[in-house]
Design an enzyme around this catalytic site. Structure first.
Site, PDB file in Angstrom:
ATOM      1  N   ARG B 288      -7.158 -79.563   0.122  1.00  9.36           N
ATOM      2  CA  ARG B 288      -6.391 -78.563   0.871  1.00  9.36           C
ATOM      3  C   ARG B 288      -5.069 -79.204   1.284  1.00  9.36           C
ATOM      4  O   ARG B 288      -4.993 -79.910   2.269  1.00  9.36           O
ATOM      5  CB  ARG B 288      -7.186 -78.121   2.104  1.00  9.36           C
ATOM      6  CG  ARG B 288      -6.678 -76.833   2.733  1.00  9.36           C
ATOM      7  CD  ARG B 288      -7.258 -76.647   4.126  1.00  9.36           C
ATOM      8  NE  ARG B 288      -6.535 -77.443   5.087  1.00  9.36           N
ATOM      9  CZ  ARG B 288      -7.055 -77.968   6.197  1.00  9.36           C
ATOM     10  NH1 ARG B 288      -8.331 -77.798   6.474  1.00  9.36           N
ATOM     11  NH2 ARG B 288      -6.311 -78.679   7.024  1.00  9.36           N
ATOM     12  N   HIS B 292      -5.100 -75.436   7.502  1.00  9.00           N
ATOM     13  CA  HIS B 292      -6.299 -74.590   7.348  1.00  9.00           C
ATOM     14  C   HIS B 292      -5.888 -73.125   7.390  1.00  9.00           C
ATOM     15  O   HIS B 292      -6.179 -72.353   6.486  1.00  9.00           O
ATOM     16  CB  HIS B 292      -7.319 -74.893   8.452  1.00  9.00           C
ATOM     17  CG  HIS B 292      -8.283 -73.785   8.697  1.00  9.00           C
ATOM     18  ND1 HIS B 292      -9.213 -73.408   7.752  1.00  9.00           N
ATOM     19  CD2 HIS B 292      -8.445 -72.940   9.750  1.00  9.00           C
ATOM     20  CE1 HIS B 292      -9.916 -72.373   8.227  1.00  9.00           C
ATOM     21  NE2 HIS B 292      -9.460 -72.074   9.422  1.00  9.00           N
ATOM     22  N   TYR B 301      -5.232 -84.327  13.013  1.00  4.19           N
ATOM     23  CA  TYR B 301      -6.481 -84.940  12.548  1.00  4.19           C
ATOM     24  C   TYR B 301      -6.416 -85.651  11.192  1.00  4.19           C
ATOM     25  O   TYR B 301      -7.374 -86.247  10.774  1.00  4.19           O
ATOM     26  CB  TYR B 301      -7.608 -83.892  12.524  1.00  4.19           C
ATOM     27  CG  TYR B 301      -7.269 -82.618  11.758  1.00  4.19           C
ATOM     28  CD1 TYR B 301      -7.340 -82.581  10.370  1.00  4.19           C
ATOM     29  CD2 TYR B 301      -6.861 -81.460  12.428  1.00  4.19           C
ATOM     30  CE1 TYR B 301      -7.029 -81.432   9.669  1.00  4.19           C
ATOM     31  CE2 TYR B 301      -6.539 -80.295  11.735  1.00  4.19           C
ATOM     32  CZ  TYR B 301      -6.633 -80.290  10.356  1.00  4.19           C
ATOM     33  OH  TYR B 301      -6.316 -79.158   9.659  1.00  4.19           O
TER      34      TYR B 301
END
Lengths: 327, 392
Positions: B288, B292, B301
């Protein structure tokens, strides 16, 4: 007309629906070879084969989830959840897909399926086997929920549920499964979902019950007439959602008094909803506050004590006298 | 569990052994009462590597037209992604889940399907949806919060995408069971992520599909991240494809950024289903590259280095090397195609803008086939509210 128990009447309804429509298929735990733990699906595997009577792996979430997929395909699945207490495992699929797939797909995939589940107490079962959670299904947009009270209306309601284009939760009062027999005609019989039935006409007090609670309610109504001179109009709700508000309101407008009998926990229950509707639509006719005889907001008691939890005729009679005491 | 990697074949023009087998090897044991259970091999497939080198022995040798069509779809997916992100940042689009870097995984999984096959996607699937026939303006409407966006195009058996993680995989399995019961040859592709693979409902679906030999292709898009949780925290095994073996489902792990590998794996899975042999698990290893959703900030993160490393594995770049080497398209073509896709998207945006009219009076529709009286009553009250507010 043959005399049948509710179990036999439900079996007849399934058999006739399967015979007349090859899209109707059954699935569930132990429903095939074993005929269901209550024998509602007895002999149907032999008659219709494994593709239409599926003994599934032991997973309620899967049973409902895959049934939704089969309904999307165009079949009419009638999954059985062995006890209504186990519908919680399937809640995910009931809420996310069964109830809303028609809406999410803009009408492309209507979910014509019936989730059958025996519910309620009174058969000395172990924990998790006696719940009455009809309020959940009434609270979930997209579902219908019906509850029969005797063999004949069970058969007719199940046919109606299977014929319905939308998803129906069909709650079976297992305390009534073999409690008594009724005449059930051979030829298929249906009834309209969303209609209550006036089971006994009366002028003094409207009593509303459904499912297994119709028996203590009817017994109490008889005694109230015979011993206390109180003329009860007893309504068998039959359909929890949609609810027949009109029949309830008409009755209470006539009697001015209402008592609701349910075995489910009290808070935010179907009884709460009935009271709200009467408050909105029949307030001016009320002579007395509406009362409910209900289960309590506790975990359903273990079977040594369940008889004290469940509403019984004596409790109903006392409550009825309370309602009648208002001038 | 110890694993070993063995070369399965020695042919091919490149040095890398790109089709490997991850074997589950149990320790040798001398006691006959203590035996080893063979869980079978899991294939690990790559046909087109990061440098654009092809393993010719494995190349599906698609026609020029097919290759061009696939390339265009991948470019369209990327351009749409970029445009949607821009529209969101400009306040014209709702929360959006980009799929940057996953274009090969997307197109490859639906490549073997025909219109009557079923496709049941999760939300990060616009690439596959476009391939299936969903329109650009329709998808814009969907993400912008208009009901019409959820209307499934006529002629294809697609389901609405799921939003609750993994919730669609059981109904997808039911579709496969129904197809099997009715004896039709259609197959179901359903995709979900590494995060969804932790959901009990997904494991249950594996079991039902396997027990009933339902023609379901489970495409597990392992894109490394479930919002902020990396795949290594999601599962204790590195290869999610191992999940299949315990359910009796043949499984393959494929480089999800390799369009040829994805097509071959998906085709193999579809053939298996059509032959009545049941489900298949395809783990597509991809990444990815973006957020998100537009409401997410990955800087919290994950490290930029990690993302940089995956840039080198871009599925479109390596496919373009392949196409150039084959003499099918050249750099001028790539530029032209990019521009054509962008123009098409901008045209769709105009259509979307013209169609983007909220219809508050439709919110009660499509719930029941026939609206129950108690709901009708609520609807009437709601309409009165709209009337008072002067809302059409």
């Amino acid at each position: 007309m043959p005399q049948m128990t509710m179990v036999q009447a439900l079996n007849l309804a399934l058999d006739q629906s399967m015979e007349s429509d090859d899209r109707v298929c059954l699935m569930g735990e132990d429903i095939g070879v074993n005929g269901g733990v209550f024998r509602v699906t007895q002999n149907l595997l032999k008659k219709y084969g494994e593709n239409r009577v599926m003994d599934t792996p032991l997973a309620e979430c899967s049973i409902i989830g895959t049934a939704v997929g089969m309904a999307m395909y165009g079949l009419k699945p009638v999954p059985e959840i062995q006890f209504s207490g186990f519908t919680m495992q399937a809640f995910d699929q009931i809420e996310q897909n069964m109830a809303r797939m028609r809406n999410r797909s803009r009408g492309r995939y209507p979910i014509s399926m019936v989730m059958r589940a025996p519910y309620g107490g009174g058969i000395r079962a172990v924990e998790h086997h006696s719940e009455s959670r009809e309020a959940y299904w009434a609270h979930t947009p997209g579902l219908k929920c019906v509850i029969p009270s005797g063999p004949r209306n069970a058969r007719a309601l199940l046919k109606a549920a299977i014929d319905d284009p939308d998803p129906v939760v069909f709650y079976e009062p297992k305390a009534v499964y073999r409690a008594f027999k009724e005449d059930v005609p051979d030829e298929p019989e249906s009834m309209e979902i969303g209609k209550a039935k006036v089971a006994r006409e009366g002028n003094d007090l409207t009593m509303i019950a459904w499912g297994a609670m119709m028996r203590p309610a009817a017994e109490a109504a008889d005694d109230l007439a015979d011993l206390h001179g109180i003329d009860v109009e007893l309504i068998d709700l039959l359909s929890i959602k949609p609810m027949d508000t009109e029949t309830i309101v008409n009755s209470v407008s006539k009697t001015g008094r209402c008592l609701i009998v349910q075995e489910a926990p009290q808070t935010c229950s179907v009884a709460s909803e009935i009271i709200a509707r009467l408050n909105e639509k029949a307030f001016e006719y009320l002579i007395a506050p509406i009362k409910r005889v209900s289960g309590y907001d506790i975990i359903f008691p273990y079977y040594q004590t369940e008889q004290h939890y469940l509403p019984d005729p004596d409790t109903v009679i006392e409550a009825a006298k309370d309602v009648m005491a208002w001038e | 569990m110890p694993t070993k990697t063995a070369s399965k074949r020695s042919s091919g023009t490149k040095q890398s052994a790109q089709r490997r087998v991850t074997e589950v090897v149990a320790p040798e044991n001398e006691r006959p009462m203590r035996k080893t259970i063979d869980l079978g091999d899991i294939e690990d497939l790559q046909i087109l590597n990061e440098e654009g080198e092809v393993d010719e022995a494995l190349d599906p040798n698609l026609s020029e037209d097919e290759l061009k069509k696939i390339h265009r779809a991948m470019v369209m997916t990327r351009k749409f992604d970029i445009r949607m992100l821009a529209m969101q940042r400009q306040g014209e689009m709702g929360t959006f889940a980009p799929g940057l870097g996953q274009e090969a995984t997307q197109i490859g999984q639906v490549y073997p399907l025909n219109a009557k096959d079923w496709f049941s996607p999760s939300y990060r699937s616009f690439g596959a949806q476009l391939w299936r026939g969903w329109t650009l303006d329709g998808l814009m409407l969907l993400w912008a919060g208009y009901y019409e966006g959820f209307e499934i195009p006529e002629g294809i058996n697609d389901t609405p995408f799921s939003i609750v993680i993994g919730s669609h995989v059981l109904p997808a399995t039911g579709l496969g069971m129904a197809a099997k019961i009715r004896g039709d040859k259609s197959v179901v592709v359903t995709n979900f992520g590494d995060g969804a693979s932790s959901q009990g409902a997904v494991a249950e679906a594996f079991n039902f599909a396997s027990v009933y030999k339902a023609p379901v292709i489970f495409v597990l898009e392992n894109n490394g991240w479930a919002i902020s949780i990396p795949a290594e925290k999601q599962a204790a095994v590195r290869e999610f494809a191992r999940r299949g073996a315990g359910f009796g489902i043949p499984s393959i792990r494929v480089d999800g950024n390799d369009i040829l590998g994805m097509i071959v794996a998906s085709q193999q899975a579809a053939d298996h289903g059509r032959a009545g042999k049941g489900p298949y698990l395809v783990e597509a290893v991809t990444y990815r590259m973006s957020v998100h959703t537009t409401a997410d900030d990955p800087k919290v993160y994950r490290k930029e280095d990690e993302v940089k490393a995956w840039e080198a594995k871009c599925p479109i770049r390596r496919f373009e090397i392949y196409l150039r080497n084959k003499g099918i398209l050249d750099d001028a073509d790539f530029e032209r195609i990019g521009k054509e896709c962008e123009a098409e998207i901008l045209e769709a945006r105009e259509k979307f803008r013209a169609r983007a009219k909220a219809k508050p009076r439709e919110v009660f529709d499509y719930l029941y086939t026939e609206m129950p009286p108690e709901l009708k009553e609520q609807q009437e009250e709601y309409f009165r509210k709209l009337d008072r507010k002067g809302v059409e």
